[in-house]
Write a protein that holds these residues in place. Sequence first.
Motif, PDB file in Angstrom:
ATOM      1  N   ALA A 194      19.610  39.535  41.006  1.00 44.89           N
ATOM      2  CA  ALA A 194      20.365  40.357  40.065  1.00 44.89           C
ATOM      3  C   ALA A 194      21.565  41.012  40.739  1.00 44.89           C
ATOM      4  CB  ALA A 194      19.451  41.418  39.455  1.00 44.89           C
ATOM      5  N   GLU A 195      21.350  41.533  41.951  1.00 40.38           N
ATOM      6  CA  GLU A 195      22.462  42.170  42.670  1.00 40.38           C
ATOM      7  C   GLU A 195      23.580  41.173  42.960  1.00 40.38           C
ATOM      8  OE1 GLU A 195      20.607  43.735  46.114  1.00 40.38           O
ATOM      9  OE2 GLU A 195      19.552  45.348  45.033  1.00 40.38           O
ATOM     10  N   GLU A 196      23.211  39.984  43.413  1.00 36.33           N
ATOM     11  CA  GLU A 196      24.227  38.991  43.776  1.00 36.33           C
ATOM     12  C   GLU A 196      24.926  38.423  42.539  1.00 36.33           C
ATOM     13  OE1 GLU A 196      22.110  37.604  47.973  1.00 36.33           O
ATOM     14  OE2 GLU A 196      22.095  36.247  46.247  1.00 36.33           O
ATOM     15  N   LEU A 197      24.187  38.247  41.450  1.00 37.79           N
ATOM     16  CA  LEU A 197      24.812  37.758  40.223  1.00 37.79           C
ATOM     17  C   LEU A 197      25.740  38.810  39.624  1.00 37.79           C
ATOM     18  CD1 LEU A 197      21.775  35.912  38.593  1.00 37.79           C
ATOM     19  CD2 LEU A 197      23.857  34.861  39.505  1.00 37.79           C
ATOM     20  N   ARG A 198      25.366  40.059  39.732  1.00 37.35           N
ATOM     21  CA  ARG A 198      26.255  41.121  39.239  1.00 37.35           C
ATOM     22  C   ARG A 198      27.561  41.125  40.034  1.00 37.35           C
ATOM     23  NH1 ARG A 198      23.413  44.040  35.564  1.00 37.35           N
ATOM     24  NH2 ARG A 198      25.220  45.381  35.209  1.00 37.35           N
ATOM     25  N   ALA A 199      27.458  40.948  41.332  1.00 32.84           N
ATOM     26  CA  ALA A 199      28.668  40.901  42.160  1.00 32.84           C
ATOM     27  C   ALA A 199      29.542  39.714  41.784  1.00 32.84           C
ATOM     28  CB  ALA A 199      28.275  40.836  43.639  1.00 32.84           C
ATOM     29  N   LEU A 200      28.912  38.560  41.525  1.00 35.54           N
ATOM     30  CA  LEU A 200      29.662  37.373  41.119  1.00 35.54           C
ATOM     31  C   LEU A 200      30.428  37.627  39.829  1.00 35.54           C
ATOM     32  CD1 LEU A 200      30.263  34.247  41.221  1.00 35.54           C
ATOM     33  CD2 LEU A 200      28.204  33.983  39.825  1.00 35.54           C
ATOM     34  N   TYR A 201      29.757  38.216  38.838  1.00 33.67           N
ATOM     35  CA  TYR A 201      30.419  38.452  37.551  1.00 33.67           C
ATOM     36  C   TYR A 201      31.491  39.541  37.643  1.00 33.67           C
ATOM     37  CZ  TYR A 201      27.524  35.265  34.854  1.00 33.67           C
ATOM     38  OH  TYR A 201      26.936  34.131  34.344  1.00 33.67           O
ATOM     39  N   ARG A 202      31.280  40.532  38.498  1.00 31.17           N
ATOM     40  CA  ARG A 202      32.346  41.533  38.682  1.00 31.17           C
ATOM     41  C   ARG A 202      33.608  40.862  39.218  1.00 31.17           C
ATOM     42  NH1 ARG A 202      28.098  44.771  40.999  1.00 31.17           N
ATOM     43  NH2 ARG A 202      27.349  46.270  39.439  1.00 31.17           N
ATOM     44  N   ASP A 203      33.435  39.946  40.165  1.00 31.28           N
ATOM     45  CA  ASP A 203      34.584  39.218  40.705  1.00 31.28           C
ATOM     46  C   ASP A 203      35.248  38.367  39.624  1.00 31.28           C
ATOM     47  OD1 ASP A 203      34.171  40.329  43.173  1.00 31.28           O
ATOM     48  OD2 ASP A 203      33.181  38.571  44.034  1.00 31.28           O
ATOM     49  N   LEU A 204      34.419  37.671  38.817  1.00 34.62           N
ATOM     50  CA  LEU A 204      34.983  36.829  37.746  1.00 34.62           C
ATOM     51  C   LEU A 204      35.735  37.665  36.719  1.00 34.62           C
ATOM     52  CD1 LEU A 204      32.091  34.270  37.050  1.00 34.62           C
ATOM     53  CD2 LEU A 204      34.339  33.774  38.013  1.00 34.62           C
ATOM     54  N   ILE A 205      35.179  38.811  36.358  1.00 31.66           N
ATOM     55  CA  ILE A 205      35.842  39.688  35.388  1.00 31.66           C
ATOM     56  C   ILE A 205      37.172  40.177  35.942  1.00 31.66           C
ATOM     57  CG2 ILE A 205      35.686  41.972  34.299  1.00 31.66           C
ATOM     58  CD1 ILE A 205      32.666  41.369  33.903  1.00 31.66           C
ATOM     59  N   GLY A 206      37.178  40.572  37.216  1.00 33.03           N
ATOM     60  CA  GLY A 206      38.432  40.999  37.824  1.00 33.03           C
ATOM     61  C   GLY A 206      39.462  39.893  37.844  1.00 33.03           C
ATOM     62  N   HIS A 207      39.021  38.668  38.135  1.00 34.94           N
ATOM     63  CA  HIS A 207      39.925  37.530  38.159  1.00 34.94           C
ATOM     64  C   HIS A 207      40.494  37.258  36.766  1.00 34.94           C
ATOM     65  CE1 HIS A 207      40.983  33.192  38.125  1.00 34.94           C
ATOM     66  NE2 HIS A 207      41.452  33.460  39.339  1.00 34.94           N
ATOM     67  N   ARG A 208      39.637  37.349  35.724  1.00 33.82           N
ATOM     68  CA  ARG A 208      40.111  37.087  34.360  1.00 33.82           C
ATOM     69  C   ARG A 208      41.076  38.172  33.880  1.00 33.82           C
ATOM     70  NH1 ARG A 208      37.520  33.440  35.950  1.00 33.82           N
ATOM     71  NH2 ARG A 208      36.353  31.923  34.715  1.00 33.82           N
ATOM     72  N   ARG A 209      40.921  39.381  34.381  1.00 35.64           N
ATOM     73  CA  ARG A 209      41.888  40.434  34.027  1.00 35.64           C
ATOM     74  C   ARG A 209      43.263  40.080  34.575  1.00 35.64           C
ATOM     75  NH1 ARG A 209      37.602  44.669  34.692  1.00 35.64           N
ATOM     76  NH2 ARG A 209      37.322  45.475  32.570  1.00 35.64           N
ATOM     77  N   ARG A 210      43.278  39.506  35.770  1.00 41.51           N
ATOM     78  CA  ARG A 210      44.559  39.159  36.390  1.00 41.51           C
ATOM     79  C   ARG A 210      45.111  37.850  35.836  1.00 41.51           C
ATOM     80  NH1 ARG A 210      41.288  40.763  40.683  1.00 41.51           N
ATOM     81  NH2 ARG A 210      40.931  38.598  41.308  1.00 41.51           N
ATOM     82  N   GLN A 211      44.204  36.887  35.578  1.00 40.77           N
ATOM     83  CA  GLN A 211      44.625  35.569  35.095  1.00 40.77           C
ATOM     84  C   GLN A 211      43.712  35.126  33.945  1.00 40.77           C
ATOM     85  OE1 GLN A 211      45.038  32.625  38.238  1.00 40.77           O
ATOM     86  NE2 GLN A 211      45.753  34.147  39.697  1.00 40.77           N
ATOM     87  N   PRO A 212      43.943  35.619  32.735  1.00 40.84           N
ATOM     88  CA  PRO A 212      43.067  35.252  31.604  1.00 40.84           C
ATOM     89  C   PRO A 212      43.184  33.777  31.254  1.00 40.84           C
ATOM     90  CG  PRO A 212      44.963  36.533  30.855  1.00 40.84           C
ATOM     91  CD  PRO A 212      44.991  36.564  32.351  1.00 40.84           C
ATOM     92  N   GLY A 213      42.073  33.214  30.754  1.00 39.26           N
ATOM     93  CA  GLY A 213      42.051  31.822  30.317  1.00 39.26           C
ATOM     94  C   GLY A 213      41.521  31.718  28.903  1.00 39.26           C
ATOM     95  N   GLU A 214      40.952  30.550  28.562  1.00 34.73           N
ATOM     96  CA  GLU A 214      40.417  30.316  27.221  1.00 34.73           C
ATOM     97  C   GLU A 214      38.904  30.442  27.165  1.00 34.73           C
ATOM     98  OE1 GLU A 214      42.303  29.847  24.543  1.00 34.73           O
ATOM     99  OE2 GLU A 214      44.052  30.129  25.855  1.00 34.73           O
ATOM    100  N   ASP A 215      38.265  30.814  28.266  1.00 35.05           N
ATOM    101  CA  ASP A 215      36.804  30.851  28.321  1.00 35.05           C
ATOM    102  C   ASP A 215      36.256  32.133  27.707  1.00 35.05           C
ATOM    103  OD1 ASP A 215      36.396  32.897  30.719  1.00 35.05           O
ATOM    104  OD2 ASP A 215      38.043  31.540  31.235  1.00 35.05           O
ATOM    105  N   LEU A 216      34.927  32.183  27.596  1.00 27.55           N
ATOM    106  CA  LEU A 216      34.240  33.309  26.978  1.00 27.55           C
ATOM    107  C   LEU A 216      34.495  34.612  27.716  1.00 27.55           C
ATOM    108  CD1 LEU A 216      32.086  34.500  25.020  1.00 27.55           C
ATOM    109  CD2 LEU A 216      30.357  33.770  26.658  1.00 27.55           C
TER     110      LEU A 216
END
Length: 406
Positions: A194-216
């Motif tokens: 859970a800790e590692e998956l939360r870290a992964l998604y925090r990184d993905l969310i930060g990336h999508r804020r900077r470079q949004p795409g068409e994904d969910l």
Amino acid sequence: MVDVDEILSGLYSEAGRQDPYPWYAALHEHGPISVIPNRPEHSTVSAVAVGYDLVDQVLRDPQWYKQPPPGWEEQEILRTFQSSMMFVNPPDHGRMRGVFSRTFTPRRLGALEPVIVRVVDTLLDRMADTGADGSEIDFVADFAYPVPALVMAEFIGLPESELAWYRQRVDWIDEFLDVAGKTPQRLALANQAAEELRALYRDLIGHRRRQPGEDLISGLVEALDSGEVDLTEEELISNLIVLFNASFVTTVYMFSNGLPVLLGHPDTVAALPGDETLAQGCVDEVLRLQSPVHFLARAAPRDTVLDGVPVARDENVLLIIAGANRDPRRFPGPDRFDPRRDGPPSLAFGVGPHFCLGAAVSRLEGRIGLPRLFARFPRLAVSQPADYSGSLFLRGIDKLFVTTGG
């Protein structure tokens, strides 16, 4: 008649974990619901239900609630569960589910169809290359797992390179979810996951804020930042973890559990390519006969009586979905595979307020994947005995070696 305590002991045995269905049939002989004798592993569970109509009734009633485990605030995995729509009760459940329901629209589902076709055909090409000389192939590793994982990765926006790493964390969580999974070692691994998956998604969310795409994730981050949805970022992460897990684990087991069943009916396999009605019937019947999720629990909102069995307020009833799906009162010849059978829908994806949000995606993957699999490999054959997970909660085949027949 075998008493309920003996049935439960048999169910928890290694033989019961490999084949629980004779024990579910024995429970049916006692009626739709039975009192559970005092057992340490069932300290808050007072009854077990296998009757289709009764299980359906309880799951549809929003007043029957999900009871959080004691001490959940102290464990990362349980905090993740209790901040996701799959584990919370109204009104938070409706608030969270409404955000994600907007993404599982018919339009978005239709857009996934060519993605599924592309993923399936690519995997079938790889299987053809690997099995051309008669070599064995692990059907789970080479098809059943990557189909839903790759589809959901594209849907959510998860890098394909992360999937092997992701699967290990999902396995740790699933092992913890089993009835016998609450060991210190499994809890520690689930917390780590859970800790590692939360870290992964925090990184993905930060990336999508900077470079949004068409994904969910891009769409959800945009809605979150604009204030359009009533959801915190931590709740978004919890729901992404649980949604991705639930959406593909059940599909993996739909494919792996279903393949031996289908291969036992060669006439059906031969007729499957090109027959969409039969394909839908096969998916539904596999899900009924070999439900990936075997049970859920619900707590009573008040002192009540279910089919003559008293259940005190806040006590849990164990709802055995896999047993309800083989209720002889509702499914004549319940152990027989019949893709054209009439009758009520299976409860494989639940029903009512907590009905699985990804059910339509899973069924679509099955309706597309199975006909294409057998059209490509009409002589596909299982080459070794199936290896079941041994879990009483998520029951499925984790390894299944096959040959393609050239």
